[in-house]
Write an enzyme that holds these catalytic residues in place. Structure first.
Site, mmCIF file in Angstrom:
data_model
loop_
_atom_site.group_PDB
_atom_site.id
_atom_site.type_symbol
_atom_site.label_atom_id
_atom_site.label_comp_id
_atom_site.label_asym_id
_atom_site.label_seq_id
_atom_site.Cartn_x
_atom_site.Cartn_y
_atom_site.Cartn_z
ATOM 1 N N GLY A 206 -5.068 7.809 5.712
ATOM 2 C CA GLY A 206 -4.153 8.778 6.313
ATOM 3 C C GLY A 206 -2.962 9.044 5.400
ATOM 4 N N LYS B 9 -4.215 5.427 14.858
ATOM 5 C CA LYS B 9 -4.363 4.821 13.534
ATOM 6 C C LYS B 9 -5.834 4.901 13.117
ATOM 7 C CE LYS B 9 -0.090 3.962 12.930
ATOM 8 N NZ LYS B 9 0.627 4.732 11.921
ATOM 9 N N GLN C 257 4.874 9.127 7.291
ATOM 10 C CA GLN C 257 3.939 10.014 6.587
ATOM 11 C C GLN C 257 4.378 11.469 6.733
ATOM 12 O OE1 GLN C 257 0.050 9.031 8.093
ATOM 13 N NE2 GLN C 257 -0.035 7.111 6.953
ATOM 14 N N ARG D 18 2.790 5.969 -3.293
ATOM 15 C CA ARG D 18 3.924 6.787 -3.728
ATOM 16 C C ARG D 18 4.145 6.669 -5.240
ATOM 17 N NH1 ARG D 18 4.179 5.612 1.578
ATOM 18 N NH2 ARG D 18 5.490 6.834 2.979
ATOM 19 N N ARG E 65 -6.073 1.244 18.072
ATOM 20 C CA ARG E 65 -5.837 -0.204 17.926
ATOM 21 C C ARG E 65 -5.385 -0.861 19.224
ATOM 22 N NH1 ARG E 65 -3.133 0.028 11.871
ATOM 23 N NH2 ARG E 65 -5.139 0.059 10.796
ATOM 24 N N LYS F 119 0.827 -1.215 0.000
ATOM 25 C CA LYS F 119 0.000 0.000 0.000
ATOM 26 C C LYS F 119 0.862 1.266 0.000
ATOM 27 C CE LYS F 119 -2.835 0.626 3.515
ATOM 28 N NZ LYS F 119 -3.818 1.242 4.398
ATOM 29 N N ASP G 206 1.939 -1.461 11.749
ATOM 30 C CA ASP G 206 0.607 -1.932 11.347
ATOM 31 C C ASP G 206 0.386 -3.414 11.662
ATOM 32 O OD1 ASP G 206 -0.057 0.585 10.382
ATOM 33 O OD2 ASP G 206 0.732 0.170 8.393
HETATM 34 C C1 S3P Z 1 2.582 4.719 6.256
HETATM 35 C C2 S3P Z 1 3.202 5.015 7.436
HETATM 36 C C3 S3P Z 1 2.697 4.557 8.750
HETATM 37 C C4 S3P Z 1 1.717 3.389 8.600
HETATM 38 C C5 S3P Z 1 0.694 3.633 7.515
HETATM 39 C C6 S3P Z 1 1.402 3.837 6.174
HETATM 40 C C7 S3P Z 1 3.158 5.253 5.002
HETATM 41 O O1 S3P Z 1 2.030 5.635 9.373
HETATM 42 O O2 S3P Z 1 1.046 3.133 9.813
HETATM 43 O O3 S3P Z 1 -0.204 2.544 7.404
HETATM 44 O O4 S3P Z 1 2.793 4.774 3.917
HETATM 45 O O5 S3P Z 1 3.992 6.163 5.085
HETATM 46 P P1 S3P Z 1 2.834 6.741 10.255
HETATM 47 O O6 S3P Z 1 3.730 7.484 9.383
HETATM 48 O O7 S3P Z 1 1.751 7.604 10.835
HETATM 49 O O8 S3P Z 1 3.543 5.933 11.305
#
Ligand code: S3P
Length: 406
Positions: A101, A353, A176, A34, A357, A29, A326
């Site tokens: 997110g 999240k 993120q 990206r 969780r 994912k 995750d």
């Molecule tokens: C992700 C980063 C993680 C992860 C999310 C995907 C990403 O979140 O939990 O499912 O693709 O950069 P955080 O950056 O908030 O830790």
């Protein structure tokens, strides 16, 4: 049906015997988001195979289409007609991030630094999640935000005529946030630096390099400094998305828990900042063979063979959390079926999240008869070496990883 209120489905799960065979796991994912984003702002066509076609990635695609990017699937391959950063056009429509997110935070970085206004919204769960963590650095770059909900969606995001390069030390271990700043940095004048003390997944850095960004990484005083120079044009690429280790974690745990199981998972992303789940299962006594490690479009990939046996309790330090953030829900299930006490330490990020969780896993495991404690941000599970009795209705708060774990 768009905008129709979703009715919760009730899924029933029960015990099974040993699992044998090959599982084909869907695309990663994080890498899929990206690939679509960088393909859109590159010059020329990007071809993506193995893309995850889940709702989150479709939200990213829909947003980029609203900004003028053509994205279509032909004979199993997704084709993104990159328009270059300057080719993105203000969207009249509100950009709906759904439950994602990653779409929200990364696109706020990418679009926030462009000289136009975007409107972001999301579903009820996403509208509760903290956005201040990306708003703070992006404001330093000159982006303006307005919202009636504090630092939450829905948000209006107004880009400056010219974004400023910044130095930003990440206050939370979040890929993120790091990615939002780096994506904003593509539009900034000068070099943006992100200082990361706790390593988080580096898919953005790897893919930015793959697309030809001027990005450098250096180590300084135990931190990693990622520098990106704004204004460098990206070029369309071919991307082969590996299978998602976060999704592979479910059949992996299922196989580990059943003696006599032998499950093969092919082409799994083995980025060293994502493989905490493999390490943790091995620490619990699991048999996981890693075959044919290779590099695919700048990402480490391998095939895995998982054999069932008995698992024992484990203590997972907080420092491992970013590499398996995750996967805690499904590992909690493994711990509940294993023998002895497991301690998962420092899980504050699990609370923000798609759902809280930490609370939901503790509640669900107790409901099926497991002995669980929550002490601060630590989850402690007393496994008996037997599967818990089951027979409960699990509250998932529409969080897919909670549902899949149980
Ligand atoms: C992700 C980063 C993680 C992860 C999310 C995907 C990403 O979140 O939990 O499912 O693709 O950069 P955080 O950056 O908030 O830790």
């Amino acid at each position: 049906m768009k905008n129709a209120k979703k009715q919760p489905l009730i899924l029933k799960s029960g015990r099974c015997g040993a699992l044998r065979g090959e599982v084909s796991v869907s695309g990663d994912k994080s890498i899929s988001h990206r690939a679509v984003m960088l393909g859109s702002i590159a010059h020329g066509e990007t071809l993506i195979s193995g893309l995850l076609e889940g709702e989150d990635v479709l939200s990213t695609m829909a947003a980029l289409r609203a900004l003028g990017v053509e994205i279509a699937k032909e004979e199993g391959v997704w084709k993104v007609q990159g328009v270059g950063l300057d080719g993105l056009k203000e969207s009249r429509a509100v950009l709906d991030m759904g439950n994602s997110g990653t779409s929200a935070r990364l696109l706020m970085g990418l679009l926030g630094a462009r000289p136009f206004t975007s409107h972001f919204t999301g579903d009820a769960s996403l509208c509760r999640r903290p956005m201040g963590r990306v708003i703070t650095p992006l404001m330093q770059m000159g982006v303006e935000f307005s919202s009636t909900e504090g630092n939450r969606l829905p948000l209006e995001v107004k880009g400056p005529a010219q974004a400023k390069a910044i130095d930003y030390a990440l206050p939370v271990a979040s890929a993120q946030v790091k990615s939002a700043v780096l994506f904003g940095g593509l539009s900034a004048q000068g070099t943006t630096r992100v200082i990361e003390r706790i390593p988080t997944r580096d898919h953005s850095e790897r893919m930015l390099c793959h697309f030809g960004a001027d990005l450098h990484i250096q180590q300084e005083d135990g931190a990693e400094i990622i520098s990106i120079r704004g204004g460098t044009a990206l070029t369309g690429q071919k991307i082969d998305v590996p299978a998602d280790i976060s999704s592979a974690a479910f059949p992996m745990v299922a196989a580990c828990l059943h003696e006599g199981s032998e499950v093969r998972l092919n082409h799994v992303g083995m980025n060293e900042r994502r493989v905490g789940i493999v390490q943790s299962l091995i620490d619990m006594g699991a048999s996981i063979e890693i075959i044919n490690p290779r590099d695919v479009c700048g990402e480490p990939v391998a095939d895995l063979v998982v054999r069932g046996g008995k698992l024992k309790g484990v203590t997972i330090p907080a420092s491992r959390a970013p590499s398996m953030i995750d996967e805690y829900p499904v590992l909690a299930v493994a711990a509940a079926c294993g023998e002895g006490t497991s301690r998962f330490l420092g899980l504050s990020e699990l609370r923000v999240k798609e759902s809280d969780r930490l609370t939901l896993m503790a509640q669900g495991l107790r409901a099926v008869g497991a002995s669980v404690e929550v002490r601060g941000d630590d989850l402690i599970i007393h496994g008996t070496g037997m599967p818990p009795r089951g027979g409960a209705l699990i509250k998932t708060a529409l969080d897919h990883r909670i549902a899949m774990s149980f």
